[in-house]
Design an enzyme around this catalytic site. Structure first.
Site, PDB file in Angstrom:
ATOM      1  N   ARG A  14    -104.458  47.527  62.666  1.00 24.94           N
ATOM      2  CA  ARG A  14    -104.449  48.478  61.499  1.00 24.94           C
ATOM      3  C   ARG A  14    -103.976  49.838  62.096  1.00 24.94           C
ATOM      4  O   ARG A  14    -103.437  50.613  61.608  1.00 24.94           O
ATOM      5  CB  ARG A  14    -105.800  48.554  60.852  1.00 24.94           C
ATOM      6  N   TYR A  17     -91.912  59.768  38.529  1.00 27.52           N
ATOM      7  CA  TYR A  17     -92.103  58.412  38.562  1.00 27.52           C
ATOM      8  C   TYR A  17     -93.394  58.046  37.921  1.00 27.52           C
ATOM      9  O   TYR A  17     -94.490  58.788  38.138  1.00 27.52           O
ATOM     10  CB  TYR A  17     -92.203  57.862  40.003  1.00 27.52           C
ATOM     11  N   ASP A  26     -90.809  63.821  47.129  1.00 31.57           N
ATOM     12  CA  ASP A  26     -90.642  62.179  46.921  1.00 31.57           C
ATOM     13  C   ASP A  26     -88.998  62.052  46.931  1.00 31.57           C
ATOM     14  O   ASP A  26     -88.433  62.263  45.948  1.00 31.57           O
ATOM     15  CB  ASP A  26     -91.205  61.536  45.702  1.00 31.57           C
ATOM     16  N   LYS A  66     -87.103  50.867  47.844  1.00 29.92           N
ATOM     17  CA  LYS A  66     -85.916  50.993  47.211  1.00 29.92           C
ATOM     18  C   LYS A  66     -84.891  51.145  48.168  1.00 29.92           C
ATOM     19  O   LYS A  66     -84.386  50.017  48.697  1.00 29.92           O
ATOM     20  CB  LYS A  66     -86.055  52.434  46.199  1.00 29.92           C
TER      21      LYS A  66
HETATM   22  C1  PLP Z   1     -91.018  53.029  43.173  1.00 31.83           C
HETATM   23  C2  PLP Z   1     -91.246  54.160  43.474  1.00 31.83           C
HETATM   24  C3  PLP Z   1     -92.394  54.843  43.821  1.00 31.83           C
HETATM   25  C4  PLP Z   1     -93.426  53.789  44.338  1.00 31.83           C
HETATM   26  O1  PLP Z   1     -93.199  53.035  45.432  1.00 31.83           O
HETATM   27  P1  PLP Z   1     -93.694  51.635  45.682  1.00 31.83           P
HETATM   28  O2  PLP Z   1     -93.254  51.083  46.735  1.00 31.83           O
HETATM   29  O3  PLP Z   1     -93.321  50.757  44.219  1.00 31.83           O
HETATM   30  O4  PLP Z   1     -95.424  51.644  45.565  1.00 31.83           O
HETATM   31  C5  PLP Z   1     -92.551  56.178  43.943  1.00 31.83           C
HETATM   32  N1  PLP Z   1     -91.785  57.068  43.911  1.00 31.83           N
HETATM   33  C6  PLP Z   1     -90.464  56.673  43.388  1.00 31.83           C
HETATM   34  C7  PLP Z   1     -89.464  57.983  43.108  1.00 31.83           C
HETATM   35  C8  PLP Z   1     -90.129  55.420  42.918  1.00 31.83           C
HETATM   36  O5  PLP Z   1     -89.234  54.939  42.578  1.00 31.83           O
END
Ligand code: PLP
Length: 379
Positions: free
Chosen positions: A46, A98, A170, A195
């Site tokens: 961990r 998001y 983000d 992504k």
């Molecule tokens: C998908 C997404 C998230 C969340 O990420 P996960 O890997 O699905 O938990 C956060 N911010 C943006 C802009 C996203 O597209």
């Protein structure tokens, strides 16, 4: 070293015991010690894992940061950043977020006494009036999801620095290929590596990257204490994805442009949201802070009804109807009922996220085929 080279080489070394060029998947929960406290830097998985360690170093290098921290999902990464806060603290977040970020802020952290202000940051000066002695963080996403608005990162950073609050960005939609928020003055970069970083729709993963040592220490404390760490196989998949990020992103940008320009000319299409258009309200900022405009596009139809949109959503053959984005294959989605269903309708509409809005994650297939697919689906 330039980004394309860093993406392939940063953080990874041939395995010292075998020479394996690819970082092995260290599928282990613990490590043998010679004597209590006499070990090779790894005690329990961990806390440390060599596959994760390689990825964390690679992520730090490609975001021009110093420390990378990996999490089991993008939301777990966001959660770790929020855990820097205490009850009574306030966050100023962009209003166009998001859906999952909006949900964790309003449904989880608000219950723990953190107060959120959602502000339209089209003009970064809108932030200042919300700052007070309790403000600890500004949280932005740019380009925004799904309205593809652009927020001026450097302007937000100047405000954050003036008031001594943290700026978290983000960077999921842009990826480090298109923009590096730390270079523009941000303190924290968050990624849903699910992504573009992973890029193949085969893993859920998150990352946080910072420059500051003390901040990294606090985040590592949260990572280890709360334990939302990714498994080594998932880290391996992200490491593999990174190696082609620049090649994929280049094609995402080219295809994104081809699709955006096609949609804009189509007589049945209403609005097309893509930050590469010269008349996009914040195109100048996009040009200043990004190296390209990406493959994310949202659009409406002139017939602005949900049934008309649903016909397109179920009519595409190459664009698969699915949540998520950033993979090599093209996806189409309906934010109102899919990714953003957790945002109350009035709130959505107020921000311009109407019922007929469709979002495309343009993949790296042949652009001509993608355009043809949309043409037949729109009819
Ligand atoms: C998908 C997404 C998230 C969340 O990420 P996960 O890997 O699905 O938990 C956060 N911010 C943006 C802009 C996203 O597209």
């Amino acid at each position: 070293m330039k980004l394309g080279t860093r993406l392939i080489h940063a953080g990874v070394e041939p395995d010292p015991s075998t020479g394996a060029i690819m970082t092995p998947i260290f599928q282990t929960s613990t490590y043998v010690q010679n004597a209590p406290g006499d070990h090779k830097g790894y005690e329990y998985a961990r806390t440390q894992n060599p596959t994760r360690h390689a990825l964390q170093n690679a992520l730090a290098a490609i975001e021009n940061g110093k420390h990378g921290l990996c999490f089991s999902s993008g939301m777990a990464a966001t959660d770790a950043v929020m855990k820097l806060l205490s009850p009574g603290d306030e966050v100023i977040a962009s209003s166009d977020l998001y859906g999952g970020s909006y949900r964790i802020f309003t449904k989880v952290y608000a219950r723990y006494g953190v107060k959120f202000h959602f502000v339209n940051m089209h003009d970064a000066q809108q932030i200042a009036p919300f700052i007070n002695a309790q403000t600890k963080m500004i949280w932005i996403e740019t380009p925004t999801n799904p309205l593809l608005n652009i927020i001026d990162i450097a302007a937000c950073a100047a405000i954050a620095q003036e008031h001594k609050v943290l700026l978290a960005v983000d960077n999921t939609f842009a990826s480090p290929y298109l923009q590096n928020p730390l270079d523009l003055g941000a303190d924290i970069v968050v990624h849903s590596a699910t992504k573009y970083l992973g890029g193949h729709s085969d893993v859920v993963h998150g990352a946080v990257i910072v420059k500051d040592d003390a901040l990294a220490e606090q985040l590592a404390f949260v990572q280890n204490s709360c334990g939302a760490v990714p498994g080594p196989q998932d880290c391996f998949l992200i490491l593999r994805g990174l190696k082609t990020l620049h090649v994929r992103m280049q094609r995402h940008c080219e295809n994104g442009e081809a699709v955006a320009r096609f949609l804009r000319e189509h007589p049945k299409v209403g609005k097309v949201l893509w930050c590469g258009f010269e008349d996009h309200p914040n195109h100048a900022i996009a040009k200043k802070q990004m190296r390209g405009f990406g493959g994310m596009i949202s659009f409406t139809l002139k017939d602005d009804s949900q049934p008309a949109a649903l016909k397109v959503l179920s009519g595409t053959k190459l664009f698969s109807l699915a949540e998520s984005l950033g993979g090599v294959e093209s996806l189409i989605g309906h934010p109102a009922t899919m990714t953003h269903a957790s945002i109350p309708r009035e709130e959505r509409i107020k921000n311009g996220l109407t019922d007929s809005l469709m979002r495309l994650s343009v993949g790296i297939e042949d652009a001509a085929d993608l355009v043809e697919d949309l043409k037949q689906a729109i009819g």
